[in-house]
Scaffold this motif. Sequence first.
Motif, PDB file in Angstrom:
ATOM      1  N   CYS A 148      -9.266   5.161   1.381  1.00 28.59           N
ATOM      2  CA  CYS A 148      -8.007   4.430   1.311  1.00 28.59           C
ATOM      3  C   CYS A 148      -7.249   4.559   2.622  1.00 28.59           C
ATOM      4  O   CYS A 148      -7.086   5.653   3.154  1.00 28.59           O
ATOM      5  CB  CYS A 148      -7.145   4.959   0.172  1.00 28.59           C
ATOM      6  SG  CYS A 148      -5.528   4.161   0.174  1.00 28.59           S
ATOM      7  N   PRO A 183       0.848  -1.193   0.000  1.00 28.64           N
ATOM      8  CA  PRO A 183       0.000   0.000   0.000  1.00 28.64           C
ATOM      9  C   PRO A 183       0.884   1.245   0.000  1.00 28.64           C
ATOM     10  O   PRO A 183       1.493   1.578   1.001  1.00 28.64           O
ATOM     11  CB  PRO A 183      -0.784  -0.125   1.307  1.00 28.64           C
ATOM     12  CG  PRO A 183       0.066  -0.983   2.186  1.00 28.64           C
ATOM     13  CD  PRO A 183       0.927  -1.839   1.304  1.00 28.64           C
ATOM     14  N   GLY A 184       0.970   1.928  -1.084  1.00 28.26           N
ATOM     15  CA  GLY A 184       1.866   3.072  -1.180  1.00 28.26           C
ATOM     16  C   GLY A 184       2.723   2.945  -2.430  1.00 28.26           C
ATOM     17  O   GLY A 184       3.547   3.806  -2.721  1.00 28.26           O
ATOM     18  N   GLY A 191      -4.128   3.033   2.815  1.00 23.15           N
ATOM     19  CA  GLY A 191      -2.773   2.615   2.474  1.00 23.15           C
ATOM     20  C   GLY A 191      -1.765   3.481   3.219  1.00 23.15           C
ATOM     21  O   GLY A 191      -2.136   4.438   3.900  1.00 23.15           O
ATOM     22  N   THR A 192      -0.485   3.145   3.062  1.00 23.20           N
ATOM     23  CA  THR A 192       0.547   3.844   3.829  1.00 23.20           C
ATOM     24  C   THR A 192       0.552   5.345   3.563  1.00 23.20           C
ATOM     25  O   THR A 192       0.558   6.158   4.494  1.00 23.20           O
ATOM     26  CB  THR A 192       1.937   3.291   3.481  1.00 23.20           C
ATOM     27  OG1 THR A 192       1.858   1.879   3.391  1.00 23.20           O
ATOM     28  CG2 THR A 192       2.947   3.675   4.548  1.00 23.20           C
ATOM     29  N   ALA A 193       0.530   5.709   2.280  1.00 21.16           N
ATOM     30  CA  ALA A 193       0.615   7.128   1.945  1.00 21.16           C
ATOM     31  C   ALA A 193      -0.606   7.863   2.478  1.00 21.16           C
ATOM     32  O   ALA A 193      -0.493   8.962   3.025  1.00 21.16           O
ATOM     33  CB  ALA A 193       0.732   7.298   0.436  1.00 21.16           C
ATOM     34  N   CYS A 194      -1.775   7.257   2.323  1.00 18.65           N
ATOM     35  CA  CYS A 194      -2.993   7.909   2.798  1.00 18.65           C
ATOM     36  C   CYS A 194      -3.023   7.978   4.322  1.00 18.65           C
ATOM     37  O   CYS A 194      -3.488   8.965   4.894  1.00 18.65           O
ATOM     38  CB  CYS A 194      -4.224   7.197   2.257  1.00 18.65           C
ATOM     39  SG  CYS A 194      -4.415   7.439   0.470  1.00 18.65           S
ATOM     40  N   VAL A 231      -6.956   9.651  -0.228  1.00 21.05           N
ATOM     41  CA  VAL A 231      -7.828   9.361  -1.356  1.00 21.05           C
ATOM     42  C   VAL A 231      -9.082   8.627  -0.896  1.00 21.05           C
ATOM     43  O   VAL A 231      -9.043   7.837   0.042  1.00 21.05           O
ATOM     44  CB  VAL A 231      -7.067   8.470  -2.374  1.00 21.05           C
ATOM     45  CG1 VAL A 231      -7.975   8.021  -3.498  1.00 21.05           C
ATOM     46  CG2 VAL A 231      -5.868   9.198  -2.941  1.00 21.05           C
ATOM     47  N   CYS A 288      -4.562   0.497  -0.309  1.00 20.32           N
ATOM     48  CA  CYS A 288      -4.170   1.353  -1.433  1.00 20.32           C
ATOM     49  C   CYS A 288      -4.967   1.176  -2.715  1.00 20.32           C
ATOM     50  O   CYS A 288      -5.140   0.074  -3.214  1.00 20.32           O
ATOM     51  CB  CYS A 288      -2.709   1.069  -1.716  1.00 20.32           C
ATOM     52  SG  CYS A 288      -2.007   2.047  -3.011  1.00 20.32           S
ATOM     53  N   VAL A 289      -5.457   2.281  -3.257  1.00 17.54           N
ATOM     54  CA  VAL A 289      -6.132   2.237  -4.550  1.00 17.54           C
ATOM     55  C   VAL A 289      -5.205   2.687  -5.678  1.00 17.54           C
ATOM     56  O   VAL A 289      -5.632   2.824  -6.820  1.00 17.54           O
ATOM     57  CB  VAL A 289      -7.439   3.065  -4.561  1.00 17.54           C
ATOM     58  CG1 VAL A 289      -8.422   2.509  -3.557  1.00 17.54           C
ATOM     59  CG2 VAL A 289      -7.186   4.536  -4.288  1.00 17.54           C
ATOM     60  N   GLY A 290      -3.941   2.921  -5.349  1.00 15.47           N
ATOM     61  CA  GLY A 290      -2.953   3.178  -6.386  1.00 15.47           C
ATOM     62  C   GLY A 290      -2.846   4.624  -6.841  1.00 15.47           C
ATOM     63  O   GLY A 290      -2.253   4.914  -7.865  1.00 15.47           O
ATOM     64  N   CYS A 291      -3.418   5.548  -6.085  1.00 12.24           N
ATOM     65  CA  CYS A 291      -3.272   6.977  -6.406  1.00 12.24           C
ATOM     66  C   CYS A 291      -2.557   7.676  -5.260  1.00 12.24           C
ATOM     67  O   CYS A 291      -2.943   8.757  -4.828  1.00 12.24           O
ATOM     68  CB  CYS A 291      -4.631   7.625  -6.639  1.00 12.24           C
ATOM     69  SG  CYS A 291      -5.419   7.071  -8.145  1.00 12.24           S
ATOM     70  N   CYS A 292      -1.516   7.026  -4.748  1.00 11.46           N
ATOM     71  CA  CYS A 292      -0.877   7.433  -3.503  1.00 11.46           C
ATOM     72  C   CYS A 292      -0.351   8.866  -3.527  1.00 11.46           C
ATOM     73  O   CYS A 292      -0.271   9.512  -2.501  1.00 11.46           O
ATOM     74  CB  CYS A 292       0.267   6.494  -3.172  1.00 11.46           C
ATOM     75  SG  CYS A 292      -0.072   4.797  -3.602  1.00 11.46           S
TER      76      CYS A 292
END
Lengths: 595, 163
Positions: free
Chosen positions: B88, A198-199, B90-93, B138, B129-133
């Motif tokens: 999302c 994820p990322g 994910g890590t970035a989010c 997101v 993650c949906v891939g728009c990090c």
Amino acid sequence: MAETGTLAQVTVGLSSCGIAAGAADVMSAFESEIAARNLDVRLRRTGCVGMCYSEPIVDVDLPGEGRQTYGGITAEQVGRIVEEHLVGGTPVEEWLVRAEDRELPDEAYYSRQVRLVLRNAGTIDPESIDEYIEAGGYAALEKALTSMTPNDVIAVMKESGLRGRGGAGFPTGVKWDLAKKSPGEKKYVIVNADEGDPGAFMDRSILEGDPHSVLEGLAIAGFAIGADEGYFYVRAEYPLAVKRLEIAIADARERGFIGDGLFGTDFSFDVHVKEGAGAFVCGEETALMASIEGRRGMPRIRPPYPAVEGLWRKPSNINNVETYANVPWIIANGPEAYAAYGTETSKGTKVFALAGKIARGGLVEVPMGIGLREVIDEVGGGVPGDHEFKAVQLGGPSGGCIPREHFDIAVDYESLVKTGAIMGSGGMVVMDDTTCMVDIARFFLNFTQDESCGKCTFCRVGTKRMLEVLERICEGEGREGDIELLEELGDKIVSSSLCGLGQSAPNPVLTTLRYFRDEYEAHINEKRCPAHACKPLLTYTIDPEACTGCTLCDKVCPVGAVSGERKGIHTIDQELCTKCDACRAACKFDAVIVE
Amino acid sequence: MGATHHAREATDENLAVVDEIAAEYAGRPGSLIPILQRVQARVGYLPADVMERIAERAGVPASQVFGVASFYSQFRLKPAGKHVARVCHGTACHVQGAPALTDALCAELGVEDGETTPDGEFTVESVACVGCCSLAPVMMIEDDTFGRLTPDEARRIVRKYGK
Ligand SMILES: Cc1cc2nc3c(=O)[nH]c(=O)nc-3n(C[C@H](O)[C@H](O)[C@H](O)COP(=O)(O)O)c2cc1C
Ligand code: FES
């Protein structure tokens, strides 16, 4: 394409990130403006050029002038671009982010890059096989099939030094050789497009921006190992990638790049697309194959490796999306050209996904061995605002956080492992002084605990225990001995799990403990979160010196915890306060103190 | 098997959907997951009777159908809201404030994460993650992706869908 001939050309980046930023509206605005003015302009689409921080991105090419790139464009801005640039011939200077003929500030994002995998991303229309062919596509497949033997192809791959980009970095040529030598009539080649970290989003971007490059690489692998059938296994969350891949496959079939007797040889090759169904563990190769077969995605013990016994128990070769995308370039340009980039043991380039607390987040492709500092600071523009870089996370749930003190290391497989992190798939999430490292450790454990398939006891139960400990530390209930307990559980999970998920699950905890032990200790001993991120450890108060009595905090507080007269000093009721941060965000005088 | 745990809500129409989709995959091994995916896309979720019918038509044991459906997070055993807001995580989010988005949406709609509003309008979910990090944080509603969100913006978007 750089050469456009005599027609003016407008290109809109239409990948998932562009569309999320509003690129589809920009596209339709151009359509109607161009139609309304009856202009002779070629309007086209492309994939992600990598400058995600500047989406939506629009390129304008006027005949005889270099390409000019606009960033952060909205539908409302389109009229002026058409009027001044397309009709008037003068670019709207203040909206430009990049120009072919002169240096604009964002040039730094490109100057360090070497784009082999991303050779077509952001330039060709991913839904046009003609544009791929025009850019040299399918020449490598033809070359391999008509002038090389499978062993020649494998020798080239070995010589190039390419290592798997899916995480473990296994030499690709060696892997193909094993699958080729494995006895059996029927064999398979598989693309791992599960992209679970994820990322990370490089695989999505490659499939959305240049699907033929992966298809061509897969067909070459099929030829090399003797497989006549291939599979793409794509994450369920990537509908646009699936759509563009299916278009690519249909077009390639029609043109005879996929099918029977390719290029007049007796090599036949067919492919299928399988969509994942939302399970991280299915990125693990044996689980992935179980999933293609329609079963629960449970990893199994290796050996036998997929090269010996893979899909439907037949010898199979599985590689990552980026690994395959490298293949046509290597066949076309030769292994020496590829190996000229990189270090002794890590050859070529690597695509990284920059995200988190970074000024220029997006996709970059750089030579292996580049300094981590260069990637983050020079290419990515460093941490935005007046915050300070704290760490960069590499390798996702299997990886680790690299602190500032290791900022000068080279980005290659071996150097990264020395820090406790791993190359992983290439996701780099940057963290600053507002990111709590205990919270990050908890975040990853929560992820792996959730995604553990449950087969191995230590992975299933051990990660749960670790998560409980981390949760209580973040809630201010940490106890003496918790750090030691985490270390002990971590070691046990590593040594008694079957697949990479369990074996690497404790990494995010162990690396943060190694570099940020003081943050754990502050949480446990002083009940303090140095990054001010763990809510239960925070108190919100109002600085009587700074408060002007503007009542804004009172207005935004959703639970009525703030009280005070207009022009009088306000206070926060600690019993009611939910630490939602609304008052601090609203205060224009920085009077809300968080400790 | 298992049917008692789930509402028996299969209508003839849903069973006809199963028959139609399963027929397309007849004789193709490994088709269970795509069949489940396509049936869910049409029916909205996977009621127990529908899964039993899939087992019958695809020629696999019902236990395998239930096992697969419960293993993969994409499959729903309960109906979802008319709109599904997927935040999302994910890590970035996460680093960019995803927890505050989820909190805001749950407060706005009066549900817990993963739940559906009583009127069946909205489901709030957390996804990886949906891939728009690089646009984090997101959120997706149906197939639309929204990036660089603040809690306020997320609330405003959900209100627009509610109308
Ligand atoms: C839990 C787990 C998840 C994985 N997820 C992925 C993934 O999402 N994408 C990927 O390419 N490889 C993933 N891998 C690695 C694959 O098992 C395999 O090594 C890889 O697909 C081989 O391709 P390569 O040699 O080209 O790297 C994962 C491994 C484990 C243990
Ligand atoms: S982490 Fe949210 S889109 Fe990738």
